[in-house]
Design a protein around this motif. Structure first.
Motif, PDB file in Angstrom:
ATOM      1  N   ALA A 549       0.793  -1.228   0.054  1.00 11.99           N
ATOM      2  CA  ALA A 549       0.051  -0.090  -0.040  1.00 11.99           C
ATOM      3  C   ALA A 549       0.837   1.300   0.075  1.00 11.99           C
ATOM      4  O   ALA A 549       1.731   1.381   0.826  1.00 11.99           O
ATOM      5  CB  ALA A 549      -0.722   0.085   1.261  1.00 11.99           C
ATOM      6  N   ASP A 550       0.659   2.102  -1.176  1.00 11.56           N
ATOM      7  CA  ASP A 550       1.468   3.402  -1.100  1.00 11.56           C
ATOM      8  C   ASP A 550       1.192   4.557  -0.225  1.00 11.56           C
ATOM      9  O   ASP A 550       1.585   5.486  -0.374  1.00 11.56           O
ATOM     10  CB  ASP A 550       1.734   3.657  -2.452  1.00 11.56           C
ATOM     11  CG  ASP A 550       0.520   4.151  -3.241  1.00 11.56           C
ATOM     12  OD1 ASP A 550      -0.435   4.146  -2.567  1.00 11.56           O
ATOM     13  OD2 ASP A 550       0.619   4.334  -4.636  1.00 11.56           O
ATOM     14  N   ASN A 551      -0.071   4.443   0.496  1.00 20.41           N
ATOM     15  CA  ASN A 551      -0.243   5.383   1.383  1.00 20.41           C
ATOM     16  C   ASN A 551      -1.399   4.577   2.643  1.00 20.41           C
ATOM     17  O   ASN A 551      -1.621   3.732   2.395  1.00 20.41           O
ATOM     18  CB  ASN A 551      -1.204   6.271   0.780  1.00 20.41           C
ATOM     19  CG  ASN A 551      -2.443   5.832   0.286  1.00 20.41           C
ATOM     20  OD1 ASN A 551      -3.371   5.416   0.851  1.00 20.41           O
ATOM     21  ND2 ASN A 551      -2.464   6.206  -1.277  1.00 20.41           N
ATOM     22  N   ALA A 552      -1.565   5.488   3.698  1.00 20.56           N
ATOM     23  CA  ALA A 552      -1.944   4.840   4.782  1.00 20.56           C
ATOM     24  C   ALA A 552      -3.496   4.516   4.549  1.00 20.56           C
ATOM     25  O   ALA A 552      -4.070   3.507   5.071  1.00 20.56           O
ATOM     26  CB  ALA A 552      -1.958   5.639   5.989  1.00 20.56           C
ATOM     27  N   SER A 553      -4.170   5.424   3.857  1.00 21.77           N
ATOM     28  CA  SER A 553      -5.711   5.029   3.883  1.00 21.77           C
ATOM     29  C   SER A 553      -5.857   3.989   2.992  1.00 21.77           C
ATOM     30  O   SER A 553      -6.939   3.022   3.046  1.00 21.77           O
ATOM     31  CB  SER A 553      -6.195   6.414   2.909  1.00 21.77           C
ATOM     32  OG  SER A 553      -5.921   7.429   3.501  1.00 21.77           O
ATOM     33  N   LYS A 554      -5.059   3.488   1.785  1.00 21.91           N
ATOM     34  CA  LYS A 554      -5.281   2.451   1.110  1.00 21.91           C
ATOM     35  C   LYS A 554      -4.755   1.299   2.297  1.00 21.91           C
ATOM     36  O   LYS A 554      -5.480   0.029   2.038  1.00 21.91           O
ATOM     37  CB  LYS A 554      -4.252   2.274   0.211  1.00 21.91           C
ATOM     38  CG  LYS A 554      -4.149   1.112  -0.910  1.00 21.91           C
ATOM     39  CD  LYS A 554      -3.510   1.429  -2.160  1.00 21.91           C
ATOM     40  CE  LYS A 554      -3.555   0.018  -3.037  1.00 21.91           C
ATOM     41  NZ  LYS A 554      -2.491   0.264  -4.123  1.00 21.91           N
ATOM     42  N   ALA A 555      -3.869   1.577   2.951  1.00 23.63           N
ATOM     43  CA  ALA A 555      -3.489   0.413   4.036  1.00 23.63           C
ATOM     44  C   ALA A 555      -4.750  -0.208   4.776  1.00 23.63           C
ATOM     45  O   ALA A 555      -5.076  -1.449   5.086  1.00 23.63           O
ATOM     46  CB  ALA A 555      -2.186   0.707   4.784  1.00 23.63           C
ATOM     47  N   ILE A 556      -5.475   0.797   5.555  1.00 23.85           N
ATOM     48  CA  ILE A 556      -6.696   0.777   6.196  1.00 23.85           C
ATOM     49  C   ILE A 556      -7.816  -0.003   5.540  1.00 23.85           C
ATOM     50  O   ILE A 556      -8.539  -1.010   5.782  1.00 23.85           O
ATOM     51  CB  ILE A 556      -7.230   2.272   6.795  1.00 23.85           C
ATOM     52  CG1 ILE A 556      -6.124   2.602   7.738  1.00 23.85           C
ATOM     53  CG2 ILE A 556      -8.531   1.799   7.535  1.00 23.85           C
ATOM     54  CD1 ILE A 556      -6.242   3.979   8.118  1.00 23.85           C
ATOM     55  N   GLU A 557      -7.918   0.347   4.148  1.00 16.91           N
ATOM     56  CA  GLU A 557      -8.866  -0.305   3.418  1.00 16.91           C
ATOM     57  C   GLU A 557      -8.757  -1.703   3.061  1.00 16.91           C
ATOM     58  O   GLU A 557      -9.448  -2.618   2.890  1.00 16.91           O
ATOM     59  CB  GLU A 557      -8.972   0.290   2.121  1.00 16.91           C
ATOM     60  CG  GLU A 557      -9.568   1.959   1.949  1.00 16.91           C
ATOM     61  CD  GLU A 557     -10.992   1.854   2.537  1.00 16.91           C
ATOM     62  OE1 GLU A 557     -11.763   0.941   2.285  1.00 16.91           O
ATOM     63  OE2 GLU A 557     -11.181   2.811   3.539  1.00 16.91           O
ATOM     64  N   LEU A 558      -7.208  -2.112   2.808  1.00 15.18           N
ATOM     65  CA  LEU A 558      -7.080  -3.443   2.529  1.00 15.18           C
ATOM     66  C   LEU A 558      -7.037  -4.449   3.908  1.00 15.18           C
ATOM     67  O   LEU A 558      -7.450  -5.492   3.952  1.00 15.18           O
ATOM     68  CB  LEU A 558      -5.198  -3.472   2.172  1.00 15.18           C
ATOM     69  CG  LEU A 558      -4.949  -3.000   0.858  1.00 15.18           C
ATOM     70  CD1 LEU A 558      -3.493  -3.033   0.625  1.00 15.18           C
ATOM     71  CD2 LEU A 558      -5.625  -3.954  -0.188  1.00 15.18           C
ATOM     72  N   LEU A 559      -6.802  -3.608   5.064  1.00 17.34           N
ATOM     73  CA  LEU A 559      -7.082  -4.341   6.346  1.00 17.34           C
ATOM     74  C   LEU A 559      -8.554  -4.712   6.700  1.00 17.34           C
ATOM     75  O   LEU A 559      -8.954  -5.663   7.328  1.00 17.34           O
ATOM     76  CB  LEU A 559      -6.762  -3.326   7.667  1.00 17.34           C
ATOM     77  CG  LEU A 559      -4.910  -3.448   7.668  1.00 17.34           C
ATOM     78  CD1 LEU A 559      -4.662  -2.251   8.701  1.00 17.34           C
ATOM     79  CD2 LEU A 559      -4.545  -4.907   8.135  1.00 17.34           C
ATOM     80  N   LYS A 560      -9.415  -3.920   6.229  1.00 19.99           N
ATOM     81  CA  LYS A 560     -10.828  -4.018   6.341  1.00 19.99           C
ATOM     82  C   LYS A 560     -11.437  -5.199   5.340  1.00 19.99           C
ATOM     83  O   LYS A 560     -12.414  -5.818   5.385  1.00 19.99           O
ATOM     84  CB  LYS A 560     -11.606  -2.658   5.953  1.00 19.99           C
ATOM     85  CG  LYS A 560     -11.469  -1.605   6.942  1.00 19.99           C
ATOM     86  CD  LYS A 560     -12.214  -0.265   6.067  1.00 19.99           C
ATOM     87  CE  LYS A 560     -12.048   0.846   7.192  1.00 19.99           C
ATOM     88  NZ  LYS A 560     -12.752   2.086   6.808  1.00 19.99           N
ATOM     89  N   GLU A 561     -10.662  -5.325   4.225  1.00 22.01           N
ATOM     90  CA  GLU A 561     -10.973  -6.582   3.283  1.00 22.01           C
ATOM     91  C   GLU A 561     -10.592  -7.741   3.435  1.00 22.01           C
ATOM     92  O   GLU A 561     -11.418  -8.840   3.283  1.00 22.01           O
ATOM     93  CB  GLU A 561     -10.574  -6.009   1.853  1.00 22.01           C
ATOM     94  CG  GLU A 561     -11.219  -4.581   1.500  1.00 22.01           C
ATOM     95  CD  GLU A 561     -10.572  -4.058   0.211  1.00 22.01           C
ATOM     96  OE1 GLU A 561      -9.417  -4.806  -0.677  1.00 22.01           O
ATOM     97  OE2 GLU A 561     -10.952  -2.962  -0.491  1.00 22.01           O
TER      98      GLU A 561
END
Length: 650
Positions: A549-561
Motif C-alpha cells: 500500500a503506497d499510502n496509509a488510507s489504502k492500507a486501512i482499506e486493505l485491512l478492512k477487506e
C-alpha cells in the motif's frame, strides 16, 4: 520605660531636698537648682516635662521664670506647677495661670496631695509625648502618601466611594484629586473588570481581610487601558487601597510569554524539520544499503563487487554525516542520554583501532595503540558513545596527518575503591591547529582553517559532538597543539569498575540464512518505491505473502477487506501518516484486525517519534536503515504472540 524629666526650682536648698525625697522613684529623673537662670539653661538643654517652681525667689520670681519658659518654642510645652506659701487668694492664682502654670501646690506641702498631683501630670506628660510622636508619625506618613508614586486612597466600605486620595492619581490615571473624590472606586476599572473588582472588594469586607492583592485594568482620563495592582486592607468600615501601575511589567511579561511561545514554536518547527530531514535522508540511504545487500546475493564479477563496495562505503559515509547532524541536534535539545553497562574496555579500544587501521595504512602512517597493564578489563560505560568519541578523535587525527604517526594511549590516572580515572590520549604529527582557532575548534560547524573543509572534507561537527558527549559523561576534554607539528587530545573521566560478568553471547556468523515463515501474510505501507521493492524482496525470500500500500488510507482499506498477520507501517507518508493510521486501526477496525501487530518503519532517529509510535498503538519500532535480521527477529517475536501456530523452520 523612659523616665519623665522633672525640674525643681526653689531658692531654698532645704525645700529642694524635701521635694526630691518625696518624688524620688525609678520612673522620674529629677533636675534641681536654686537659680532661675540655671533653670532656664537646664530646660533648654534637657527635655523637661514638668517643672515645680517656687513663686517667691530673690533674683527672678516664679511668674517671670514661667513667662520666659513659655515664650521659648523649645520650652513652651513644659507643664509648670507653682509651689508657694503666699495667700491662696484668687488674684494670685489668676496671675499664675495667666503666666502659664497648670496647677498650684501650697506650702507646707501635703505629701499625698503632692504625689497625687505629680502622678497625674506625669501621666498627662506621657500621653502628650505619645500624641506628639503619633502626630510626627502621621506627618511623616502624610508626606510619604503625598509623594508616593502609587495611588493611595481610602474607600467607604458601605458605598465604595473614595474618601481620600493622594496626588499620584493625576500622574497615573490623569484625573485631578477633586474629580475622583466621592466617586466609586469600581468605576475606575474598565467595563469588563468592574464586576470582578466589586466582587473582590466585597470579599475583602466580608472576610475582614488585613491584606489582599488583586490585578485589574483601569481606564485613564485619556481613554487608555492600563494594568494596575491593587493592595487593599480593611479596617473600621474603610478600605485602604494602594494602586500601582504595572503596565510596564505586564508588557514585559507578555513579551516574555510571546518570546517563550515563539521559542517553543521554533523548537517544535526545528524538531519537525529535523524529523522530516531524518526521514527524507535516511529513507534513500536505507534503499541504497538494502539494495546493495540484495545485489550481493546475485552473481557478481570482481569489478562489480568492487563497485558495490564503493557504493556501500559512500552510502555509509553519508549515513555517518546524517547521524552527526542528528546527534548534535539531540544533544542541544537535551534529548540525548548516556546508558552505562558493563563492557570490556580493551575490546572497545581494539575494535576502534582495527576499524581505522586500514585508513592509516592507506596513508602510510604509523598507527600505535598502547593500553597500560593496570587499566581494568571491565568498566561501566556506554560502549556506543565511547566508540563514537574515539572514532571521531582518531579518524580526525588520521585525516589531518600526512606523515609520522597517530597514537592512542589509555592510562590510569587515579584509583579510589571501585572507581578509576582513565585518560584517553590521541596524539598525532599532523597539520596542527593555529592558537587563535583552538578555542573555536569544538564549536559546531567550525574547523581549524577556512579552507579545511575544501581540502580535507567533513562537516565540522565531529569535535563538537565529542566535546558534548564527554561533558554528558561527566568527563573533561583538553587540547594542546602546535601549528605544523601536531596535536594531542586528552579525554579524562571517572568510571566504575564493573563487578558483574559480561554477557558473552556467541556471535552468529554474518552469513547465516534466516528461516522462512509459514502461511504468513504481511501488509507493507510504504510510499517510497525503492523501499517497497527492497522490503518486498526481503519478505519474499522468507516465503512471506506481501501486499503493498503506497499510502496509509489504502492500507486501512486493505485491512478492512482481508486479514494479515503483521503490518509494516512507514510513519512518514503523504496525507494520513503512520501514527494516525495506527490510531484508526486500534480504534475503528473490528477484530481481529484491530489487534494486528504493527511495526513502525521510521527513518527518524529521534526518541520522541519512537515514543509517539508506541503511544499510537504500534507494537515495535525499527529505524531505517535496518538489517534484514533485525526485521526478522521482530516479526518472529510479534507473530508468535498473535499467531502461535506460525513457527520458523530451522
Amino acid at each position: 520605660m523612659t523616665p519623665t524629666n522633672i525640674l525643681i526650682v526653689d531658692d531654698r536648698e532645704e525645700n529642694i531636698i524635701a521635694l526630691e525625697a518625696l518624688l524620688n522613684r525609678d520612673d522620674i529623673k529629677l533636675y534641681s537648682t536654686t537659680s532661675p537662670n540655671d533653670a532656664l539653661k537646664i530646660a533648654w538643654d534637657n527635655p523637661i516635662s514638668i517643672a515645680l517652681v517656687d513663686v517667691q525667689m530673690p533674683e527672678m520670681d516664679g511668674f517671670e521664670l514661667v513667662e520666659m519658659l513659655k515664650s521659648n518654642p523649645r520650652t513652651k510645652d513644659i507643664m509648670v506647677i507653682f509651689v508657694t506659701a503666699i495667700s491662696k487668694e484668687a488674684k494670685y492664682a489668676v496671675k499664675g495661670f495667666g503666666a502659664g502654670a497648670v496647677d498650684y501646690l501650697y506650702k507646707p506641702l501635703d505629701p499625698y496631695i503632692t504625689s497625687a498631683k505629680v502622678d497625674a501630670f506625669i501621666q498627662l506628660a506621657r500621653t502628650q509625648e505619645e500624641i506628639k510622636q503619633k502626630n510626627e508619625e502621621l506627618q511623616n506618613f502624610a508626606i510619604v502618601v503625598k509623594n508616593s508614586a502609587d495611588i493611595i486612597c481610602s474607600v467607604d466600605a458601605d458605598t465604595l466611594r473614595i474618601k481620600t486620595v493622594n496626588p499620584a492619581v493625576e500622574t497615573i490615571l490623569g484625573y485631578r484629586q477633586s474629580e475622583v473624590l466621592g466617586t466609586s472606586i469600581v468605576d475606575l476599572a474598565v467595563e469588563a473588570d468592574r464586576m470582578n473588582f466589586r466582587k473582590k472588594l466585597g470579599e475583602i469586607i466580608k472576610d475582614n481581610q488585613s491584606f489582599s492583592v488583586c490585578e485589574f485594568q483601569f481606564n485613564t482620563f485619556d481613554k487608555r487601558d492600563i494594568w494596575v495592582e491593587c493592595r487593599a486592607s480593611y479596617r473600621s468600615k474603610t478600605i485602604f487601597v494602594n494602586i500601582s501601575d504595572t503596565s510596564p511589567q505586564k508588557s514585559y511579561q507578555q513579551q516574555l510569554i510571546k518570546s517563550k511561545e515563539a521559542a517553543e514554536l521554533g523548537k517544535k518547527i526545528k524538531e519537525t524539520f529535523l524529523a522530516n530531514m531524518s526521514h527524507e535522508l535516511r529513507t534513500p540511504v536505507n534503499g541504497i544499503i538494502g539494495l546493495s545487500n540484495l545485489m550481493r546475493k546475485t552473481f557478481l564479477n570482481k569489478q562489480q563487487t568492487g563497485l558495490l563496495d564503493m557504493l556501500e562505503t559512500s552510502s555509509r559515509s553519508l549515513l555517518g554525516v546524517i547521524n552527526d547532524v542528528l546527534d548534535i541536534s539531540k544533544i542541544e535539545a537535551g534529548k540525548f542520554s548516556i546508558v552505562r553497562k558493563p563492557n570490556n574496555l580493551r575490546t572497545i579500544v581494539n575494535s576502534v583501532f582495527g576499524l581505522l587501521k586500514f585508513n592509516a595504512d592507506e596513508k602510510d602512517i604509523e598507527f600505535i595503540l598502547e593500553v597500560d597493564n593496570d587499566v581494568p578489563e571491565t568498566i561501566l560505560v556506554d560502549s556506543l558513545r565511547l566508540n563514537q568519541i574515539l572514532m571521531n578523535l582518531l579518524s580526525n587525527a588520521i585525516k589531518f596527518t600526512d606523515r609520522g604517526h597517530v597514537m592512542l594511549t589509555v592510562s590510569v590516572l587515579q584509583k579510589q575503591n571501585n572507581k578509576v580515572k582513565l585518560k584517553f590520549s590521541v596524539e598525532d604529527t599532523g597539520i596542527g591547529i593555529p592558537t587563535e582557532r583552538v578555542s573555536k575548534i569544538f564549536e559546531s560547524f567550525e574547523q581549524a582553517e577556512e579552507d579545511t573543509a575544501s581540502k580535507y572534507g567533513g562537516t565540522g561537527l565531529g569535535l563538537a559532538i565529542v566535546k558534548k558527549l564527554i561533558e554528558l559523561k561527566g568527563g573533561d576534554l583538553t587540547l594542546s597543539s602546535k601549528l605544523g607539528q601536531g596535536s594531542v587530545f586528552n579525554f579524562t573521566n571517572w568510571f566504575n569498575i564493573a563487578t558483574q560478568p559480561l554477557d558473552n553471547k556467541s556471535i552468529k556468523p554474518a552469513a547465516v540464512k534466516l528461516a522462512p515463515f509459514i502461511n504468513t501474510r504481511v501488509l507493507v505501507a510504504e510510499d517510497n518505491m525503492i523501499n517497497q521493492f527492497m522490503v518486498s524482496k526481503i519478505l519474499k525470500d522468507w516465503n512471506v505473502e506481501v501486499e503493498l500500500a503506497d499510502n496509509a488510507s489504502k492500507a486501512i482499506e486493505l485491512l478492512k477487506e482481508s486479514e494479515f498477520d503483521i503490518v509494516l507501517m512507514d510513519t512518514h507518508m503523504p496525507g494520513l501518516n503512520g501514527y494516525q493510521a495506527a490510531r484508526i486501526i486500534r480504534m475503528d477496525l473490528p477484530e481481529p484486525m484491530r489487534s494486528v501487530p504493527i511495526i513502525s518503519l521510521s527513518a527518524s532517529a529521534f526518541e520522541h517519534e519512537q515514543l509517539e509510535a508506541l503511544s499510537a498503538g504500534m507494537n515495535d519500532v525499527l529505524s531505517k536503515p535496518f538489517e534484514a535480521k533485525e526485521l526478522h527477529a521482530k516479526m518472529i517475536k510479534l507473530i508468535k504472540k498473535g499467531k502461535p501456530e506460525i513457527k520458523k523452520q530451522v
